[in-house]
Design a protein around this motif. Structure first.
Motif, PDB file in Angstrom:
ATOM      1  N   MET A 213       0.801  -1.192  -0.017  1.00 36.35           N
ATOM      2  CA  MET A 213      -0.077   0.093  -0.045  1.00 36.35           C
ATOM      3  C   MET A 213       0.921   1.079  -0.113  1.00 36.35           C
ATOM      4  N   ILE A 214       0.427   2.209  -0.657  1.00 35.45           N
ATOM      5  CA  ILE A 214       1.211   3.613  -0.558  1.00 35.45           C
ATOM      6  C   ILE A 214       0.225   4.711   0.096  1.00 35.45           C
ATOM      7  N   ASP A 215      -0.774   5.000  -0.690  1.00 32.54           N
ATOM      8  CA  ASP A 215      -1.501   6.258  -0.140  1.00 32.54           C
ATOM      9  C   ASP A 215      -2.496   5.790   0.824  1.00 32.54           C
ATOM     10  N   GLY A 216      -3.144   4.481   0.746  1.00 34.69           N
ATOM     11  CA  GLY A 216      -4.216   3.985   1.535  1.00 34.69           C
ATOM     12  C   GLY A 216      -5.515   4.659   1.463  1.00 34.69           C
ATOM     13  N   GLY A 218      -7.111   4.910  -1.997  1.00 36.78           N
ATOM     14  CA  GLY A 218      -7.573   4.536  -3.275  1.00 36.78           C
ATOM     15  C   GLY A 218      -7.101   5.371  -4.406  1.00 36.78           C
ATOM     16  N   MET A 219      -5.883   5.944  -4.250  1.00 34.87           N
ATOM     17  CA  MET A 219      -5.435   6.848  -5.293  1.00 34.87           C
ATOM     18  C   MET A 219      -4.269   6.188  -6.333  1.00 34.87           C
ATOM     19  N   CYS A 220      -3.421   5.556  -5.701  1.00 33.64           N
ATOM     20  CA  CYS A 220      -2.387   4.918  -6.330  1.00 33.64           C
ATOM     21  C   CYS A 220      -2.441   3.744  -7.162  1.00 33.64           C
ATOM     22  N   GLY A 221      -3.249   2.937  -6.453  1.00 33.59           N
ATOM     23  CA  GLY A 221      -3.712   1.581  -7.149  1.00 33.59           C
ATOM     24  C   GLY A 221      -2.878   0.329  -6.942  1.00 33.59           C
ATOM     25  N   ASN A 222      -1.727   0.705  -5.860  1.00 34.02           N
ATOM     26  CA  ASN A 222      -0.812  -0.240  -5.649  1.00 34.02           C
ATOM     27  C   ASN A 222      -1.358  -1.647  -5.056  1.00 34.02           C
ATOM     28  N   CYS A 223      -2.393  -1.265  -4.262  1.00 38.36           N
ATOM     29  CA  CYS A 223      -3.034  -2.349  -3.547  1.00 38.36           C
ATOM     30  C   CYS A 223      -3.924  -3.221  -4.120  1.00 38.36           C
ATOM     31  N   PHE A 233      -9.628  -2.424  -4.707  1.00 35.43           N
ATOM     32  CA  PHE A 233      -8.448  -1.621  -3.956  1.00 35.43           C
ATOM     33  C   PHE A 233      -8.503  -2.105  -2.512  1.00 35.43           C
ATOM     34  N   CYS A 235      -7.222  -1.215   0.178  1.00 31.09           N
ATOM     35  CA  CYS A 235      -7.224   0.028   1.288  1.00 31.09           C
ATOM     36  C   CYS A 235      -8.754   0.579   1.303  1.00 31.09           C
TER      37      CYS A 235
END
Ligand code: NAD
Ligand code: FES
Length: 273
Positions: A213-216, A218-223, A233, A235
């Motif tokens: 997770m990066i931003d937590g 819902g913005m970055c899409g990593n999760c 997502f 997060c």
């Protein structure tokens, strides 16, 4: 800045910390997580809330990378720069007669508030808690205060049954027809096999996913995780999902994306660079 008001070293790898964060604490529910940064330039560390009162939030973390090692160096009275939350969706506490909670290693921390909530809602609760060895079985006293039954496993047989958590889970689901739900939290591989066991015996299962997770928010899409063939997502849509819908193999692949970078950072920290 958020003050560390208590800290305990639970074993060589795992610490407990209580952080003064009243706004987060007042709104926290089982299943929620927080993201903290040790200092202004620090990496964002997502951690599921282990417990809370009106003013404080308890976290339990494994010192397995650069940032969690830095966190482990903080002491009572020190501060962390950011402590954002509660994030994610609260766990769905279902109307169930008998719930088995399965925790692997540090997964015992996020499972604790969920099992407490089931007990409070009137369900019978059985705990299966497994770890590498006796020293890694955390939160035993906290669980023993409220669970109806507990089974411990260790990989090396140093406490409880020798073997994996899936061994007693298989036995319980076969022998006890009153069990109508399972929650599993721990390594992804453990949650995958707990899900297979629950599905085989016709029981529902919830798992808690921990992708990168990066931003937590819902913005970055990593999760992103694949749930029943669709992208979610973790997060904002999780971190809890129904186990039989999760693509565990895809999650394991994504989790290892930054392994080399994490290892390099860890070596730098160890060498004091
Ligand atoms: P670990 O690797 O020592 O495993 C803990 C236990 O899980 C083992 O003792 C065993 O009983 C069980 N297990 C492991 N592999 C299994 C398999 N193939 N089949 C059946 N059971 C198996 O655990 P650890 O080192 O404490 O690591 C904990 C992991 O949990 C970390 O990867 C961490 O990222 C993850 N975690 C997840 C969450 C979450 O919300 N899902 C929260 C905290 C930690
Ligand atoms: Fe960025 Fe979930 S952590 S979208």
């Amino acid at each position: 800045m958020y003050k560390i008001v208590d800290k305990k070293v639970l074993n060589d790898d795992i610490d407990f910390m209580r952080i003064e964060a009243p706004l987060v604490a007042r709104n926290a529910k089982p299943g929620h997580f927080i993201i903290l940064r040790v200092d202004d330039e620090g990496e964002r560390i997502p951690l599921t809330i282990a417990d809370n009162d009106e003013k404080h939030v308890d976290i339990i973390y494994q010192k397995m990378g650069y940032s969690t090692k830095m966190l482990g160096e903080k002491q009572i009275g020190d501060h962390v720069a950011d402590f954002v939350g509660p994030l994610g969706k609260a766990a769905h506490i279902r109307d169930k007669q008998h719930v088995v909670g399965v925790a692997g290693g540090v997964g015992a921390a996020p499972l604790l508030p969920q099992l407490k909530a089931y007990k409070k809602a009137g369900s019978k609760v059985t705990l299966i808690l497994g770890a590498r060895n006796k020293d890694f079985l955390i939160l035993r006293d906290e669980y023993e205060q409220f669970v109806d039954e507990v089974i411990y496993t260790t990989d090396d047989g140093s406490f409880g049954e020798k073997g994996l958590v899936t061994d007693p889970l298989e036995r319980k689901l076969k022998d006890d027809e009153t069990i109508d739900h399972v929650i599993a939290i721990g390594p992804v591989i453990m949650m995958k096999f707990c899900t297979q066991t629950a599905v085989k015996h016709g029981r529902s299962i919830d798992v808690s996913l921990n992708p990168i997770m990066i931003d937590g928010t819902g913005m970055c899409g990593n999760c992103r995780v694949n749930i029943a063939g669709k992208t979610f997502f973790a997060c904002i849509d999780g971190p809890d999902f129904e186990g039989h819908e999760v693509d565990f193999d895809g999650l394991m692949k994504r989790q290892s994306y930054y392994k080399d970078e994490e290892h390099q950072c860890y070596i730098r920290l160890k060498d004091g660079r």
